[in-house]
Design an enzyme around this catalytic site. Sequence first.
Site, short mmCIF file in Angstrom:
data_model
loop_
_atom_site.label_atom_id
_atom_site.label_comp_id
_atom_site.label_asym_id
_atom_site.label_seq_id
_atom_site.Cartn_x
_atom_site.Cartn_y
_atom_site.Cartn_z
CB SER A 1 19.92 44.70 48.14
OG SER A 1 19.05 45.75 48.70
CB SER B 1 17.57 44.89 51.40
OG SER B 1 17.53 43.99 50.26
CE LYS C 1 20.38 49.06 49.08
NZ LYS C 1 19.25 48.21 49.56
N1 GLN Z 1 16.20 40.01 48.60
C1 GLN Z 1 15.29 40.64 48.41
C2 GLN Z 1 15.06 40.69 46.64
O1 GLN Z 1 15.93 40.49 46.13
C3 GLN Z 1 14.69 42.03 49.04
C4 GLN Z 1 15.73 42.95 48.56
C5 GLN Z 1 15.34 44.15 49.31
O2 GLN Z 1 14.86 44.28 50.40
N2 GLN Z 1 15.94 45.44 48.68
O3 GLN Z 1 14.00 41.52 46.44
#
Ligand code: GLN
Length: 444
Positions: free
Chosen positions: A96, A120, A21
């Site tokens: 994400s 995510s 990532k």
């Molecule tokens: N979807 C969640 C958010 O938008 C989690 C994102 C993540 O785990 N980085 O915060």
Amino acid sequence: DEARAAGDELPPLAGVPLAMKDNLNLVGTRTTCASRMLETYQSPYTATCVQRLLDAGCLPLGKANMDEFAFGSSTENSAFHRTCNPWDTERVPGGSSGGSAAAVAAGMATVSLGSDTGGSIRQPAAFCGVVGMKPTYGVVSRYGVTAFGSSLDQVGPFARTVRDLALTMNGLTAGGHDPNDGTSHDADVDHLAHLEDGVSGGRVGIVPALMEAEGLTPEVKHSVEEAASRLERAGAEIVEVHLDHLDAAIAAYYVVGPAEAFSNLARFDGVRYGYQEPGCTSLAEQTARSRAHGFGTEAKRRQLLGAYLLSSGVYDRYYYAAQKARTMIARDYEEAFKQVDVILLPPSPRTAFKFGELSDPTQMYLSDMYTISLNIVGNPGISVPTGLGVDTGLPVGIQLQGPAFGDADLLRYARAVERAFAGESGEPALSVAPDFAGKGGELA
Ligand code: GLN
């Protein structure tokens, strides 16, 4: 190949292609966090998690797309690229860490790294039909990982099989505690040692309220129920457990997460870090205009929310209340894990959605209802694919959650699920997405 030809002893992940990532620093590469703010940012050093996999023999293929600064559940918030779901390119890969999940599902990388602040890793793994794990908070060093919510963030791997994932966990934890991360723990255990031991005599928790939650689609519910009955056939006992304060998890997360994000992202001001708007006549103007240009809509929304939540007068009402909710949820989990070894639940209420389908941010936030509570308490969780949904034909799977530092045990249960849904020759329920098959490989 050279090392092998020379007869050298090969490290455990020798030659394994790794994607990561783009919030993980690797010296000599850009680390953009999919933000215009960091479009040209050069990693000054390498994140410990990445370095450990390189030491274990992995070959870095490149950086994977993500939601800007990891804010999102679909990878649609990337400032630069669109990442498609390899199973249906009109659909999102989840987020994400969508790029990391898609790269493995498409056979482009054998393993990849993502980060999970509220789901995510587990949610994109479910959307793309791969295995994805959020380890216990502290098991993987956060040094060199661009922070979103420092008390929630945890790096973890994606792979096509539980065994590949366990091998990668061994690489990530080799060497134990990282002196560069004060929250890192010594979790240098062999994640492969008990992988094949089965679940006979074990106890698996089901949370009835989660199985009846609004928005849970029948095909995902079915896959969890099917996993429960197959684990039962493998010798585990299914036990009902209750997590009474779970309904506060999303609210608590969307207070703590933005508050920490606001604090962490203050450094991107065009002076200390990040894009610098030219032609400004004062520092205040430069900061304002650099931030206005550098951040996308969701990153701005989170920071505005965080600034408000931490402001005097408001702080007590929200941030303090969220911390209390956090403690209550942690106690619920502690009680539950006195009764069961793992909890079985959906990773996401539904399969992958189409681009643009969830345009309301609140709807997007609610799609994390099954993953977020775990980051609130710091425990480990894993998504395991079980097959294709009967209604959408897209990957479905289950999530398992375990007690803190029960990472190796969680992998043993995940392996049991994988085995329960495997084909006749033992291959996992899902392999590389059809259009990409034959273009990559699994670890031996
Ligand atoms: N979807 C969640 C958010 O938008 C989690 C994102 C993540 O785990 N980085 O915060």
